[in-house]
Each structure stands twice: as structure tokens, then as C-alpha cells.
Design an enzyme around this catalytic site. Structure first.
Site, PDB file in Angstrom:
ATOM      1  N   CYS A  58     -38.057   3.925   2.889  1.00  0.00           N
ATOM      2  CA  CYS A  58     -38.810   2.539   3.136  1.00  0.00           C
ATOM      3  C   CYS A  58     -39.795   3.309   2.481  1.00  0.00           C
ATOM      4  CB  CYS A  58     -39.314   2.378   4.150  1.00  0.00           C
ATOM      5  SG  CYS A  58     -40.173   0.666   4.303  1.00  0.00           S
TER       6      CYS A  58
ATOM      7  N   GLN B 218     -34.401  -1.708   1.017  1.00  0.00           N
ATOM      8  CA  GLN B 218     -33.473  -1.523   1.723  1.00  0.00           C
ATOM      9  C   GLN B 218     -32.667  -2.714   1.056  1.00  0.00           C
ATOM     10  OE1 GLN B 218     -33.618  -2.526   6.130  1.00  0.00           O
ATOM     11  NE2 GLN B 218     -33.624  -1.324   6.680  1.00  0.00           N
ATOM     12  N   GLU B 219     -33.155  -3.833   0.655  1.00  0.00           N
ATOM     13  CA  GLU B 219     -32.930  -4.469   0.040  1.00  0.00           C
ATOM     14  C   GLU B 219     -31.932  -4.473  -1.489  1.00  0.00           C
ATOM     15  OE1 GLU B 219     -34.315  -7.077   2.898  1.00  0.00           O
ATOM     16  OE2 GLU B 219     -35.396  -4.758   1.646  1.00  0.00           O
TER      17      GLU B 219
ATOM     18  N   ASP C  45     -34.554   5.114   6.024  1.00  0.00           N
ATOM     19  CA  ASP C  45     -33.351   4.417   6.315  1.00  0.00           C
ATOM     20  C   ASP C  45     -32.170   4.514   5.801  1.00  0.00           C
ATOM     21  OD1 ASP C  45     -35.536   2.014   6.413  1.00  0.00           O
ATOM     22  OD2 ASP C  45     -35.678   1.852   4.247  1.00  0.00           O
TER      23      ASP C  45
ATOM     24  N   VAL D 271     -13.985   5.026  -8.387  1.00  0.00           N
ATOM     25  CA  VAL D 271     -14.965   6.249  -9.020  1.00  0.00           C
ATOM     26  C   VAL D 271     -14.683   7.249  -8.145  1.00  0.00           C
ATOM     27  CG1 VAL D 271     -16.201   4.873  -6.018  1.00  0.00           C
ATOM     28  CG2 VAL D 271     -17.321   6.735  -7.862  1.00  0.00           C
ATOM     29  N   GLU D 272     -14.638   8.137  -8.636  1.00  0.00           N
ATOM     30  CA  GLU D 272     -14.322   9.593  -8.257  1.00  0.00           C
ATOM     31  C   GLU D 272     -15.739  10.016  -6.876  1.00  0.00           C
ATOM     32  OE1 GLU D 272     -14.053  13.842  -7.041  1.00  0.00           O
ATOM     33  OE2 GLU D 272     -15.696  12.439  -7.699  1.00  0.00           O
ATOM     34  N   LEU D 273     -15.019  10.646  -6.086  1.00  0.00           N
ATOM     35  CA  LEU D 273     -15.586  10.312  -4.520  1.00  0.00           C
ATOM     36  C   LEU D 273     -16.062  11.590  -4.434  1.00  0.00           C
ATOM     37  CD1 LEU D 273     -12.877   9.598  -1.817  1.00  0.00           C
ATOM     38  CD2 LEU D 273     -14.458   7.959  -2.749  1.00  0.00           C
TER      39      LEU D 273
END
Length: 137
Positions: A45, A87-88, A52, A68-70
């Protein structure tokens, strides 16, 4: 360098987020629903300088013919660890980066942050109701 309330911490700016770590794999299954979850997301934050920590849920349909490749996703998430980002903003950034990578409009990113200061925050971007591949407006 951002300053936290009452203290000064050395944390990184948004340019430290490693979008280049993300990799996509060709996939032929445009109507398959994909859900990815992890409890290991963290960022900093920029107001308080405190971590966070949250649970990320990614849901999408691979309309763009990509998944997506993990392992690459995990490394991408780790790159947020020392970044000062609200956060947003973090949720929006993850959403935009994955939407661009996967070339799909049917994607939703939800982040459920751990309670801090008695406040629980959930942020969400996107929709699974987007335009399907090949659909004309």
C-alpha cells in the site's frame, strides 16, 4: 520514491511490474470456462507502506485462442510484491494485462484482500458477458 504515512519505505513504482513475464499458449476451446485462483498475491500500500495480501480469482473464456501459462502468471504476480500500488489499481492492472495477453472480452478479475484495520476490501474488473469471438455488434 513514495512515502508512507509516518515512515519512509523503499518500494518500487508500477514500472517494476513484469508484464513481460506473462506468456500465452495457443488453445482451441473458446467456449471453455477457465478459473484460476491463488491466495499468494501481495503488493505494498503506497499510503501506509504495509503489505496488501489477497486472493486473486481470474475467470475467462479463451475467445482469443490463448490461455495463460500458469508459471508465467505466478512470476508476474511475484513482481507485484515490492510495488507500491493501491488495491483498486492492482486489480485494474491485472485485468488489463491479462485482457491484452489473452485477446478476450470475457474476462473477470476479482481480488479479495485480507482484512486490515477491520476493513475487508474486494475489488473486481471485467465481465464474463462480453462479446464472443467472431460475434458482430
Amino acid at each position: 520514491m513514495p512515502k508512507a504515512e509516518g515512515r519512509i519505505f523503499d518500494f518500487k513504482g508500477h514500472d517494476a511490474i513484469r508484464t513481460d513475464f506473462l506468456e500465452a499458449i495457443d488453445f482451441d476451446g473458446k467456449d471453455e470456462y477457465i478459473k484460476i485462483e491463488t491466495d499468494e498475491f501481495s503488493a505494498v500500500c503506497p499510503f501506509s507502506g504495509l503489505p496488501d495480501i489477497g486472493r486473486v480469482i481470474i475467470e475467462y473464456y479463451p475467445d482469443g485462442g490463448k490461455i495463460v501459462e500458469l508459471k508465467s502468471l505466478k512470476y508476474y504476480f511475484v513482481s507485484f510484491r515490492n510495488v507500491g500500488i493501491y488495491q483498486e489499481e492492482a486489480t485494474k492492472r491485472i485485468y488489463e494485462d491479462l485482457k491484452n495477453l489473452l485477446k478476450t472480452d470475457r474476462i473477470r478479475v476479482t481480488v479479495i484482500y485480507n482484512i486490515r484495520g477491520g476493513i475487508k476490501t474486494t475489488t473486481q474488473m471485467g465481465s464474463l458477458e462480453g462479446k464472443k469471438s467472431g460475434e458482430v455488434e
